[in-house]
Design an enzyme around this catalytic site. Structure first.
Site, short mmCIF file in Angstrom:
data_model
loop_
_atom_site.label_atom_id
_atom_site.label_comp_id
_atom_site.label_asym_id
_atom_site.label_seq_id
_atom_site.Cartn_x
_atom_site.Cartn_y
_atom_site.Cartn_z
CG HIS A 249 -0.58 3.40 4.62
ND1 HIS A 249 -0.66 2.17 4.00
CD2 HIS A 249 0.22 3.22 5.71
CE1 HIS A 249 0.04 1.29 4.67
NE2 HIS A 249 0.59 1.91 5.73
CB CYS B 253 -0.92 0.03 1.21
SG CYS B 253 -1.92 -1.44 1.46
CA LIG Z 1 -3.25 -2.10 -0.57
#
Ligand SMILES: [Ca+2]
Length: 465
Positions: A151, A91
């Site tokens: 993130h 990610c």
């Molecule tokens: Ca992901």
């Protein structure tokens, strides 16, 4: 970001002129660059990113058990990439590449950010030396908003407000509960920097906020980054889908179907709002998934591709990826040359008449001339991936994959499933590919932080986020 004049901002960021002036001029899309520079009819930019979706889990990739009419409609109204890649199979590094238009290994963002060990919280996040797509579009006069999963760092200096965004609604970590997301203390849902007691199913809340952002800003040029955490774990579907997917026998996939459907409906609401406000024609909208499906964890399906999230095989890095911009891009096209999420920043900058950052290598390219047919060549001769000791190179249709101690060479034109290793047959190609990788690799730096490990004792297995 602190108040500053546009000139000060540009100077600080070292912006250079983008290539908007070289855009092809299309019927119905007269002088994109000139129009943008004149401040008229600049396209809105919407980037929608999904999380951990399987390659085969959309209708236009052949999915049969889950309907995704709204995601499919982007391909129908625009262009679907059959060789669409992200720059990492997990990610956070993918988001760092997308945000900067640069291979994230150039600035050490090689691994996921996560619960940082010891005192590293201040260092673990998208390095402050990097200029983001939101910085670029904000400098071009766009109002900028991020909704969803961030993130890219937890410390206050990594907050979206410090990375070019005017508005933010979402969470800062790599994942979140969907049902009754609540206030929480570990990873709250934030509006701006303030925790909010969100009650709605989280995917629906993100769709609601995205639509509200468009409503608030439809009469000005806007950039919306909509980062769903669907269909990442935890597996939690909205109650309304409880009985909708009885035809799916796999229990995990049944929940996945509900989560995916909620996201698809949300994307439908975003598209519907653009249409209702009469701005769909002048909105460049990109949909991309952040990494391949972790099939065992969430019941996703990567179809013919080998491997999953976290691997350098196609199942880790080749993703659903499509774009629509009705004013300028002919509908219903399929584009086969490899493209990568790194291309989003230069493409958006060019469409907006913005400026790409100067004094640094931008690996992505402005795709518009390729998508309009003005440039018939491939946008990229080679593409690279590196995550620790694992790496991959794609050059033409050949792909070198190094996973642990194993090396494989594949011809993707005849073997999309990477099942037939050609390294014994084609040592010449193997050698050339290794040389190509080493040349690229020598330009990259060491990771700024190492792989992040969860510290909570209740977590039995290390999970990739
Ligand atoms: Ca992901």
């Amino acid at each position: 970001m602190e108040k500053q004049t546009r000139r000060e901002f540009l100077k600080k960021m070292g912006f250079a002129a983008a290539s908007a002036g070289t855009l092809s001029i299309l019927p119905g899309c007269a002088s994109v660059g000139q129009t943008a520079r004149a401040g008229r009819k600049r396209p809105n930019i919407v980037v929608i990113i999904s999380d951990d979706m399987g390659y085969a889990d959309i209708g236009c990739h052949g999915c049969r058990d889950i309907a995704t009419p709204n995601i499919d409609s982007v391909a129908q109204n625009g262009i679907r990439f059959t060789n669409g890649y992200v720059s990492c199979p997990v990610c956070s590094p993918t988001r760092a590449g997308l945000a900067t238009g640069r291979y994230q290994q150039r600035f050490g963002h090689e691994y996921n950010t996560g619960p940082p060990p010891g005192g590293l919280r201040e260092q673990v996040g998208l390095p402050l030396t990097e200029v983001t797509i939101a910085d670029v579009l904000k400098s071009a006069g766009y109002v900028t908003g991020a909704v969803g999963k961030w993130h890219l760092g937890l410390a206050p200096h990594f907050h979206p407000f410090k990375r070019g965004y005017d508005e933010f609604f979402g969470f800062l970590h790599g994942g979140h509960s969907y049902i009754d997301p609540g206030l929480g203390t570990f990873n709250p849902i934030l509006r701006g920097t303030e925790p909010v007691d969100e009650k709605e199913y989280l995917t629906d809340a993100f769709s609601r906020e995205a639509v509200a952002f468009i409503e608030r800003h439809h009469d000005e040029a806007f950039f919306l980054y909509l980062a769903y955490n669907a269909v990442h774990t935890p597996m939690q579907a909205p109650e309304r889908y409880k009985d909708s997917f009885k035809h799916i026998t796999n229990a995990k996939r049944r929940v996945y179907a509900g989560m995916l459907t909620a996201m698809d409906e949300g994307i439908g609401k975003v598209l519907g709002k653009l249409r209702e406000l009469g701005i769909e024609e002048d909105t460049l909208l990109i949909f991309v998934n952040d990494n391949g499906g972790p099939t065992g964890a969430n019941g996703s399906d990567n179809g013919p591709l080998r491997g999953t999230k976290g691997t350098m095989f196609e199942g880790g890095i080749r993703v659903p990826f499509m774009v629509q911009w009705p004013r300028c891009l002919k509908a219903g096209q399929v584009y086969d040359h490899p493209v990568i999420a790194l291309d989003i920043l230069p493409t958006a900058a060019a469409a907006a008449g913005g400026k790409v950052p100067r004094g640094r290598k931008i690996d992505g390219v402005n795709l518009i001339p390729y998508l309009t047919g003005r440039n018939k060549r491939a946008p990229h001769e080679t593409l690279f991936w590196r995550s620790g000791q694992n790496h991959a190179v794609r050059k033409g249709n050949f792909k070198l994959v190094k996973m642990g101690a194993e090396t494989g060479l594949f011809d993707l034109a005849s073997d999309i499933g990477e099942s037939r290793d050609l390294k014994e047959e084609r040592p010449d190609v193997l050698k050339e590919m290794e040389k190509t990788f080493e040349k690229w690799n020598s330009q990259m730096i060491e990771p700024v932080w190492t792989r992040q490990r969860r510290k909570r004792k209740t977590t039995k297995k290390k999970k990739k986020t």
